[in-house]
Design a protein around this motif. Structure first.
Motif, PDB file in Angstrom:
ATOM      1  N   MET A 100       6.761  39.211   8.409  1.00  0.00           N
ATOM      2  CA  MET A 100       6.013  40.448   8.555  1.00  0.00           C
ATOM      3  C   MET A 100       4.538  40.074   8.616  1.00  0.00           C
ATOM      4  SD  MET A 100       8.043  43.120   6.031  1.00  0.00           S
ATOM      5  CE  MET A 100       7.440  44.580   6.898  1.00  0.00           C
ATOM      6  N   ASP A 101       3.887  40.490   9.675  1.00  0.00           N
ATOM      7  CA  ASP A 101       2.528  40.057   9.959  1.00  0.00           C
ATOM      8  C   ASP A 101       1.618  41.250  10.221  1.00  0.00           C
ATOM      9  OD1 ASP A 101       4.170  37.714  12.135  1.00  0.00           O
ATOM     10  OD2 ASP A 101       3.774  37.487   9.987  1.00  0.00           O
ATOM     11  N   TRP A 102       0.331  40.977  10.188  1.00  0.00           N
ATOM     12  CA  TRP A 102      -0.669  41.992  10.478  1.00  0.00           C
ATOM     13  C   TRP A 102      -1.530  41.577  11.657  1.00  0.00           C
ATOM     14  CZ3 TRP A 102      -0.773  46.785   8.600  1.00  0.00           C
ATOM     15  CH2 TRP A 102      -0.097  47.037   7.395  1.00  0.00           C
ATOM     16  N   TYR A 103      -1.715  42.495  12.582  1.00  0.00           N
ATOM     17  CA  TYR A 103      -2.601  42.340  13.720  1.00  0.00           C
ATOM     18  C   TYR A 103      -3.635  43.449  13.683  1.00  0.00           C
ATOM     19  CZ  TYR A 103       0.802  39.102  15.842  1.00  0.00           C
ATOM     20  OH  TYR A 103       1.644  38.050  16.100  1.00  0.00           O
ATOM     21  N   ARG A 104      -4.679  43.272  14.463  1.00  0.00           N
ATOM     22  CA  ARG A 104      -5.652  44.338  14.610  1.00  0.00           C
ATOM     23  C   ARG A 104      -6.217  44.333  16.023  1.00  0.00           C
ATOM     24  NH1 ARG A 104     -10.701  42.222  10.789  1.00  0.00           N
ATOM     25  NH2 ARG A 104     -11.421  40.519  12.171  1.00  0.00           N
ATOM     26  N   GLN A 105      -6.685  45.486  16.438  1.00  0.00           N
ATOM     27  CA  GLN A 105      -7.279  45.619  17.748  1.00  0.00           C
ATOM     28  C   GLN A 105      -8.491  46.534  17.658  1.00  0.00           C
ATOM     29  OE1 GLN A 105      -4.608  46.970  20.836  1.00  0.00           O
ATOM     30  NE2 GLN A 105      -5.871  46.045  22.426  1.00  0.00           N
ATOM     31  N   ALA A 106      -9.639  45.959  17.920  1.00  0.00           N
ATOM     32  CA  ALA A 106     -10.879  46.716  17.936  1.00  0.00           C
ATOM     33  C   ALA A 106     -11.090  47.288  19.338  1.00  0.00           C
ATOM     34  CB  ALA A 106     -12.054  45.831  17.538  1.00  0.00           C
ATOM     35  N   PRO A 107     -11.884  48.343  19.458  1.00  0.00           N
ATOM     36  CA  PRO A 107     -12.128  48.933  20.774  1.00  0.00           C
ATOM     37  C   PRO A 107     -12.662  47.913  21.771  1.00  0.00           C
ATOM     38  CG  PRO A 107     -12.926  50.390  19.063  1.00  0.00           C
ATOM     39  CD  PRO A 107     -12.545  49.097  18.387  1.00  0.00           C
ATOM     40  N   GLY A 108     -12.040  47.849  22.935  1.00  0.00           N
ATOM     41  CA  GLY A 108     -12.476  46.943  23.978  1.00  0.00           C
ATOM     42  C   GLY A 108     -12.098  45.493  23.774  1.00  0.00           C
ATOM     43  N   LYS A 109     -11.330  45.205  22.748  1.00  0.00           N
ATOM     44  CA  LYS A 109     -10.949  43.833  22.464  1.00  0.00           C
ATOM     45  C   LYS A 109      -9.433  43.666  22.494  1.00  0.00           C
ATOM     46  CE  LYS A 109     -14.967  42.725  19.590  1.00  0.00           C
ATOM     47  NZ  LYS A 109     -15.416  42.189  18.277  1.00  0.00           N
ATOM     48  N   GLN A 110      -9.017  42.420  22.602  1.00  0.00           N
ATOM     49  CA  GLN A 110      -7.602  42.098  22.578  1.00  0.00           C
ATOM     50  C   GLN A 110      -7.056  42.172  21.163  1.00  0.00           C
ATOM     51  OE1 GLN A 110      -5.622  41.317  25.371  1.00  0.00           O
ATOM     52  NE2 GLN A 110      -7.439  42.043  26.476  1.00  0.00           N
ATOM     53  N   ARG A 111      -5.789  42.461  21.071  1.00  0.00           N
ATOM     54  CA  ARG A 111      -5.143  42.453  19.774  1.00  0.00           C
ATOM     55  C   ARG A 111      -5.100  41.026  19.240  1.00  0.00           C
ATOM     56  NH1 ARG A 111       0.355  45.818  19.196  1.00  0.00           N
ATOM     57  NH2 ARG A 111      -1.146  47.310  20.095  1.00  0.00           N
ATOM     58  N   GLU A 112      -5.452  40.859  17.981  1.00  0.00           N
ATOM     59  CA  GLU A 112      -5.497  39.543  17.386  1.00  0.00           C
ATOM     60  C   GLU A 112      -4.687  39.492  16.099  1.00  0.00           C
ATOM     61  OE1 GLU A 112      -9.239  38.216  15.827  1.00  0.00           O
ATOM     62  OE2 GLU A 112      -9.810  40.212  15.109  1.00  0.00           O
ATOM     63  N   LEU A 113      -4.183  38.322  15.818  1.00  0.00           N
ATOM     64  CA  LEU A 113      -3.454  38.100  14.579  1.00  0.00           C
ATOM     65  C   LEU A 113      -4.437  38.003  13.426  1.00  0.00           C
ATOM     66  CD1 LEU A 113      -0.759  37.439  13.102  1.00  0.00           C
ATOM     67  CD2 LEU A 113      -1.215  35.038  13.618  1.00  0.00           C
ATOM     68  N   VAL A 114      -4.204  38.790  12.402  1.00  0.00           N
ATOM     69  CA  VAL A 114      -5.058  38.785  11.221  1.00  0.00           C
ATOM     70  C   VAL A 114      -4.463  37.903  10.131  1.00  0.00           C
ATOM     71  CG1 VAL A 114      -6.098  40.180   9.393  1.00  0.00           C
ATOM     72  CG2 VAL A 114      -5.941  41.081  11.730  1.00  0.00           C
ATOM     73  N   ALA A 115      -3.194  38.110   9.843  1.00  0.00           N
ATOM     74  CA  ALA A 115      -2.520  37.352   8.802  1.00  0.00           C
ATOM     75  C   ALA A 115      -1.024  37.382   9.056  1.00  0.00           C
ATOM     76  CB  ALA A 115      -2.828  37.918   7.414  1.00  0.00           C
ATOM     77  N   ASP A 116      -0.383  36.276   8.788  1.00  0.00           N
ATOM     78  CA  ASP A 116       1.062  36.231   8.920  1.00  0.00           C
ATOM     79  C   ASP A 116       1.678  35.620   7.674  1.00  0.00           C
ATOM     80  OD1 ASP A 116       0.175  33.571  10.733  1.00  0.00           O
ATOM     81  OD2 ASP A 116       1.960  33.234   9.499  1.00  0.00           O
ATOM     82  N   ASN A 117       2.873  36.038   7.389  1.00  0.00           N
ATOM     83  CA  ASN A 117       3.578  35.574   6.198  1.00  0.00           C
ATOM     84  C   ASN A 117       5.056  35.428   6.531  1.00  0.00           C
ATOM     85  OD1 ASN A 117       4.390  34.890   3.634  1.00  0.00           O
ATOM     86  ND2 ASN A 117       3.874  36.859   2.699  1.00  0.00           N
ATOM     87  N   GLY A 118       5.381  34.327   7.162  1.00  0.00           N
ATOM     88  CA  GLY A 118       6.756  34.015   7.490  1.00  0.00           C
ATOM     89  C   GLY A 118       7.180  32.755   6.782  1.00  0.00           C
ATOM     90  N   TYR A 119       7.246  31.677   7.527  1.00  0.00           N
ATOM     91  CA  TYR A 119       7.538  30.383   6.916  1.00  0.00           C
ATOM     92  C   TYR A 119       6.319  29.819   6.190  1.00  0.00           C
ATOM     93  CZ  TYR A 119      11.682  30.590   9.852  1.00  0.00           C
ATOM     94  OH  TYR A 119      12.859  30.979  10.458  1.00  0.00           O
ATOM     95  N   SER A 120       5.154  30.278   6.590  1.00  0.00           N
ATOM     96  CA  SER A 120       3.914  29.896   5.943  1.00  0.00           C
ATOM     97  C   SER A 120       2.940  31.063   6.048  1.00  0.00           C
ATOM     98  CB  SER A 120       3.316  28.636   6.577  1.00  0.00           C
ATOM     99  OG  SER A 120       3.005  28.856   7.937  1.00  0.00           O
ATOM    100  N   THR A 121       1.879  30.993   5.285  1.00  0.00           N
ATOM    101  CA  THR A 121       0.875  32.041   5.289  1.00  0.00           C
ATOM    102  C   THR A 121      -0.383  31.545   5.981  1.00  0.00           C
ATOM    103  OG1 THR A 121       1.732  32.963   3.221  1.00  0.00           O
ATOM    104  CG2 THR A 121      -0.493  33.590   3.867  1.00  0.00           C
ATOM    105  N   ASN A 122      -0.855  32.310   6.950  1.00  0.00           N
ATOM    106  CA  ASN A 122      -2.038  31.932   7.705  1.00  0.00           C
ATOM    107  C   ASN A 122      -2.944  33.141   7.884  1.00  0.00           C
ATOM    108  OD1 ASN A 122      -1.271  29.058   8.605  1.00  0.00           O
ATOM    109  ND2 ASN A 122       0.487  30.262   9.300  1.00  0.00           N
ATOM    110  N   TYR A 123      -4.226  32.873   8.006  1.00  0.00           N
ATOM    111  CA  TYR A 123      -5.220  33.915   8.190  1.00  0.00           C
ATOM    112  C   TYR A 123      -6.151  33.555   9.328  1.00  0.00           C
ATOM    113  CZ  TYR A 123      -3.826  35.368   3.483  1.00  0.00           C
ATOM    114  OH  TYR A 123      -3.110  35.780   2.379  1.00  0.00           O
ATOM    115  N   ALA A 124      -6.627  34.578  10.001  1.00  0.00           N
ATOM    116  CA  ALA A 124      -7.693  34.366  10.967  1.00  0.00           C
ATOM    117  C   ALA A 124      -8.932  33.884  10.232  1.00  0.00           C
ATOM    118  CB  ALA A 124      -7.989  35.655  11.720  1.00  0.00           C
ATOM    119  N   ASP A 125      -9.704  33.024  10.891  1.00  0.00           N
ATOM    120  CA  ASP A 125     -10.894  32.479  10.252  1.00  0.00           C
ATOM    121  C   ASP A 125     -11.854  33.572   9.794  1.00  0.00           C
ATOM    122  OD1 ASP A 125     -11.141  29.542  12.418  1.00  0.00           O
ATOM    123  OD2 ASP A 125     -10.011  29.882  10.573  1.00  0.00           O
ATOM    124  N   SER A 126     -11.903  34.652  10.531  1.00  0.00           N
ATOM    125  CA  SER A 126     -12.844  35.717  10.234  1.00  0.00           C
ATOM    126  C   SER A 126     -12.517  36.478   8.951  1.00  0.00           C
ATOM    127  CB  SER A 126     -12.918  36.702  11.405  1.00  0.00           C
ATOM    128  OG  SER A 126     -11.650  37.275  11.667  1.00  0.00           O
TER     129      SER A 126
END
Length: 119
Positions: free
Chosen positions: A34-60
């Motif tokens: 189960m993961d989280w994405y976000r999409q700001a106006p005029g921008k592409q959808r980006e991965l924010v954080a994921d939690n599957g086999y490992s946990t990762n975060y966007a640098d921002s």
């Protein structure tokens, strides 16, 4: 059918905190991730954080956001601290779900929840 229902979005001041929730329901045997994405106006959808086999975060968002999961409730959370105006976006929950133990995995998306951070 599998549905993802998100909640917790809203308006918050810069530096504040917000917690998003996403609950999966329907025909579910197991959830691989189960993961989280976000999409700001005029921008592409980006991965924010994921939690599957490992946990990762966007640098921002590293050091500010924390993803967690409650398997008993089929729910994923995104704790967002020290929010910045640039965090303003529609946040989407994504889950990879297995509906039957012999079946494969399918990807589902939530409807999105608006997060607005004021300066």
């Amino acid at each position: 059918q599998v549905q993802l229902v998100e909640s917790g979005g809203g308006l918050v001041q810069a530096g504040g905190s917000l917690r998003l929730s996403c609950a999966a329901s329907g025909s579910i045997f197991s959830i691989n991730s189960m993961d989280w994405y976000r999409q700001a106006p005029g921008k592409q959808r980006e991965l924010v954080a994921d939690n599957g086999y490992s946990t990762n975060y966007a640098d921002s968002v590293k050091g500010r956001f924390t993803i967690s999961r409650d398997n008993a409730k089929n729910t994923v959370y995104l704790q967002m601290n020290s929010l910045k105006p640039e965090d303003t976006a529609v946040y989407y929950c994504n889950a990879v779900v297995q509906q039957h133990y012999l079946g494969g995995y399918s990807r589902y998306w939530g409807q999105g929840t608006q997060v607005t951070v004021s300066s």
